[in-house]
Scaffold this motif. Structure first.
Motif, PDB file in Angstrom:
ATOM      1  N   TYR A   1       0.876  -1.181   0.000  1.00 23.21           N
ATOM      2  CA  TYR A   1       0.000   0.000   0.000  1.00 23.21           C
ATOM      3  C   TYR A   1       0.908   1.225   0.000  1.00 23.21           C
ATOM      4  O   TYR A   1       0.795   2.109   0.839  1.00 23.21           O
ATOM      5  N   ASN A   2       1.779   1.270  -0.987  1.00 24.29           N
ATOM      6  CA  ASN A   2       2.920   2.175  -0.987  1.00 24.29           C
ATOM      7  C   ASN A   2       2.523   3.642  -1.187  1.00 24.29           C
ATOM      8  O   ASN A   2       1.564   3.945  -1.903  1.00 24.29           O
ATOM      9  N   ILE A   3       3.277   4.528  -0.567  1.00 21.72           N
ATOM     10  CA  ILE A   3       3.147   5.971  -0.764  1.00 21.72           C
ATOM     11  C   ILE A   3       4.317   6.412  -1.637  1.00 21.72           C
ATOM     12  O   ILE A   3       5.466   6.243  -1.240  1.00 21.72           O
ATOM     13  N   PRO A   4       4.079   6.957  -2.821  1.00 18.95           N
ATOM     14  CA  PRO A   4       5.181   7.245  -3.747  1.00 18.95           C
ATOM     15  C   PRO A   4       6.003   8.460  -3.355  1.00 18.95           C
ATOM     16  O   PRO A   4       5.579   9.321  -2.572  1.00 18.95           O
ATOM     17  N   VAL A   5       7.192   8.513  -3.947  1.00 22.01           N
ATOM     18  CA  VAL A   5       8.091   9.656  -3.786  1.00 22.01           C
ATOM     19  C   VAL A   5       7.378  10.934  -4.260  1.00 22.01           C
ATOM     20  O   VAL A   5       6.568  10.911  -5.194  1.00 22.01           O
ATOM     21  N   ASN A   6       7.689  12.027  -3.597  1.00 16.63           N
ATOM     22  CA  ASN A   6       7.128  13.371  -3.824  1.00 16.63           C
ATOM     23  C   ASN A   6       5.742  13.554  -3.220  1.00 16.63           C
ATOM     24  O   ASN A   6       5.157  14.640  -3.348  1.00 16.63           O
ATOM     25  N   SER A   7       5.229  12.520  -2.564  1.00 16.33           N
ATOM     26  CA  SER A   7       3.986  12.693  -1.802  1.00 16.33           C
ATOM     27  C   SER A   7       4.290  13.446  -0.513  1.00 16.33           C
ATOM     28  O   SER A   7       5.425  13.453  -0.020  1.00 16.33           O
ATOM     29  N   THR A   8       3.263  14.080   0.031  1.00 14.32           N
ATOM     30  CA  THR A   8       3.394  14.793   1.299  1.00 14.32           C
ATOM     31  C   THR A   8       2.857  13.942   2.440  1.00 14.32           C
ATOM     32  O   THR A   8       1.763  13.385   2.342  1.00 14.32           O
ATOM     33  N   LEU A   9       3.651  13.812   3.502  1.00 12.76           N
ATOM     34  CA  LEU A   9       3.187  13.191   4.740  1.00 12.76           C
ATOM     35  C   LEU A   9       2.870  14.301   5.732  1.00 12.76           C
ATOM     36  O   LEU A   9       3.658  15.234   5.899  1.00 12.76           O
ATOM     37  N   ARG A  10       1.736  14.169   6.394  1.00 13.45           N
ATOM     38  CA  ARG A  10       1.325  15.192   7.350  1.00 13.45           C
ATOM     39  C   ARG A  10       1.369  14.641   8.780  1.00 13.45           C
ATOM     40  O   ARG A  10       0.934  13.523   9.055  1.00 13.45           O
ATOM     41  N   PHE A  11       1.888  15.479   9.672  1.00 12.93           N
ATOM     42  CA  PHE A  11       1.905  15.163  11.098  1.00 12.93           C
ATOM     43  C   PHE A  11       1.277  16.326  11.857  1.00 12.93           C
ATOM     44  O   PHE A  11       1.304  17.466  11.392  1.00 12.93           O
ATOM     45  N   VAL A  12       0.716  16.029  13.007  1.00  9.33           N
ATOM     46  CA  VAL A  12       0.006  17.043  13.784  1.00  9.33           C
ATOM     47  C   VAL A  12       0.556  17.061  15.201  1.00  9.33           C
ATOM     48  O   VAL A  12       0.524  16.042  15.906  1.00  9.33           O
ATOM     49  N   ALA A  13       1.083  18.218  15.616  1.00  7.18           N
ATOM     50  CA  ALA A  13       1.600  18.365  16.975  1.00  7.18           C
ATOM     51  C   ALA A  13       0.455  18.288  17.984  1.00  7.18           C
ATOM     52  O   ALA A  13      -0.726  18.372  17.630  1.00  7.18           O
ATOM     53  N   ARG A  14       0.793  18.143  19.229  1.00  6.31           N
ATOM     54  CA  ARG A  14      -0.232  17.984  20.262  1.00  6.31           C
ATOM     55  C   ARG A  14      -1.121  19.214  20.381  1.00  6.31           C
ATOM     56  O   ARG A  14      -2.285  19.118  20.796  1.00  6.31           O
ATOM     57  N   ASP A  15      -0.584  20.402  20.000  1.00  6.57           N
ATOM     58  CA  ASP A  15      -1.390  21.625  20.063  1.00  6.57           C
ATOM     59  C   ASP A  15      -2.161  21.895  18.776  1.00  6.57           C
ATOM     60  O   ASP A  15      -2.795  22.940  18.631  1.00  6.57           O
ATOM     61  N   GLY A  16      -2.106  20.952  17.816  1.00  7.61           N
ATOM     62  CA  GLY A  16      -2.840  21.091  16.566  1.00  7.61           C
ATOM     63  C   GLY A  16      -2.035  21.689  15.424  1.00  7.61           C
ATOM     64  O   GLY A  16      -2.535  21.763  14.288  1.00  7.61           O
ATOM     65  N   THR A  17      -0.787  22.086  15.685  1.00  4.11           N
ATOM     66  CA  THR A  17       0.058  22.625  14.621  1.00  4.11           C
ATOM     67  C   THR A  17       0.339  21.562  13.574  1.00  4.11           C
ATOM     68  O   THR A  17       0.712  20.432  13.902  1.00  4.11           O
ATOM     69  N   VAL A  18       0.144  21.903  12.300  1.00  3.80           N
ATOM     70  CA  VAL A  18       0.334  20.951  11.204  1.00  3.80           C
ATOM     71  C   VAL A  18       1.763  21.038  10.683  1.00  3.80           C
ATOM     72  O   VAL A  18       2.298  22.129  10.455  1.00  3.80           O
TER      73      VAL A  18
END
Length: 377
Positions: free
Chosen positions: A186-203
């Motif tokens: 279920y691969n995510i290709p190169v140049n895709s964006t991964l998103r993470f969310v800090a505990r205070d909601g900062t993206v």
């Protein structure tokens, strides 16, 4: 009474065939096609009774049966006289545990069970305690963490809730400030964006600049090698964590039947689900659904199409310890991360970034003069 090695061999064989039908397989014909392709590389012969009441003598026949029932599992308590006594689980005297196990097992149990109990004591219904976020607006990058989630006090920021390729599918999990892992099938290709969310909601968004398959030369199939390591365009900030892993010398973990260790997993809806650990050995790792009488069962859901690549963790000393990412459905199973520890570190070096995997410190569970065992259970 079965030997531990035989029990592990049978259990791993079933996990092998369950992974022939990944969570992204959407039709029965496709599943049978996957099974047939894998059969050519499978020569294991054994006799085992399964939960459908039938007796199976080889992995290939179980593969095809799993295509029709993804929840098929060994039945170690079958009264069928055709079932060999050698694969019957002991039901009388529990297997003895070592000093290390008597300390480690409760720590893993308390990491999740105490939080579930606290959530219930506050009067939070399980359905309300499962979502990690109360708001997920991916289009406007607006996220609010759910204060009623049973795991709300844990740092879950290493888990990506969204990516530009699969959106809420194809999950990625950080194992360093610069590297993430996910499922090969279920691969995510190169140049895709991964998103993470800090505990205070900062993206925090990061672009994948390169990837490598784990055990890329091990064959064309993904069984036992269903992992990809990706490197990001730059480090995530300190507000985003990364997951630790089990010690690489602890090669096999198979608790006795009377020990039920909880595991926290996520799905594509970003729920904090609870499942029981079964075993990891060699390439494979497997979970099992909690007993219906267990409080954990209220926080359990079977894994379905779209959940592939989501992570599963032990919670030890309030830290997330990554075990694997999902390949198969039902309770769930996948590739044992520790089996590929050296290969993953090698890939992380090749991809650049200056990081390696970080092992959880289990030394406090050892007695004086003891060393970390290679086999637990």
């Amino acid at each position: 009474m079965a030997s531990t090695s035989l029990l592990i061999a049978v259990s791993v064989a079933v996990l092998v065939v369950s992974e022939a039908a990944p969570l992204t397989t959407t039709t029965t014909p496709e599943c049978h096609s996957h099974a047939e392709a894998t059969c050519h590389n499978t020569t294991t012969v054994f006799t085992v009774c399964m939960s459908d009441g039938k007796v199976y003598h080889n992995a290939c026949s179980i593969m095809h049966a799993l295509c029709d029932d993804h929840n098929l599992r060994p039945d170690y308590h079958s009264s069928n006289p055709a079932c060999p006594h050698a694969v019957t689980r002991p039901t009388t005297t529990p297997l003895p545990v070592t000093h290390f196990e008597t300390l480690l097992y409760p720590a893993i149990e308390h990491g999740i069970d105490d939080r579930l109990a606290a959530s219930r004591d506050k009067g939070v219904a399980p359905k309300d305690a499962l979502p990690i976020f109360s708001v997920q607006d991916h289009n406007h990058k607006h996220y609010v963490r759910n204060p009623d989630c049973w795991a709300a006090d844990l740092d879950l920021t290493c888990i990506s809730p969204w990516n530009s390729n699969g959106h809420t599918r194809k999950a990625g999990t950080l194992v360093s400030p610069r590297h993430a892992v996910w499922a090969r099938h279920y691969n995510i290709p190169v140049n895709s964006t991964l998103r993470f969310v800090a505990r205070d909601g900062t993206v925090v968004d990061r672009r994948i600049t390169a990837t490598r398959y784990v055990d890329a030369h091990g064959g064309s199939g993904f069984y036992g090698r269903d992992n990809v390591v990706g490197v990001l365009d730059r480090d995530v900030p300190a507000s985003i964590s990364y997951a630790k892993v089990m010690p690489h010398t602890l090669l096999t973990m198979h608790p006795p039947p009377n020990v039920h260790l909880p595991v926290m997993s996520t799905d594509f809806e970003e729920k904090a689900l609870v499942t029981d650990f079964f075993l990891y050995s060699n390439r494979s790792i497997s979970l099992r659904s909690p007993y219906t009488s267990s409080p954990r069962h209220d926080y359990y859901e079977p894994k379905i199409t779209g959940d592939s690549g989501n992570p599963s963790f032990f919670i030890i000393d309030d830290e997330l310890v990554l075990l694997f990412t999902f390949t198969s459905g039902g309770a769930g199973g996948g590739t044992n991360f520790i089996y590929h520890y050296d290969d993953i570190n090698r890939i992380m070096t090749q991809l650049g970034g200056g990081y390696q995997l970080t092992e959880v410190d289990l030394s406090r569970f050892l007695g004086e003069g003891e060393v970390l065992p290679r086999i637990v259970g």
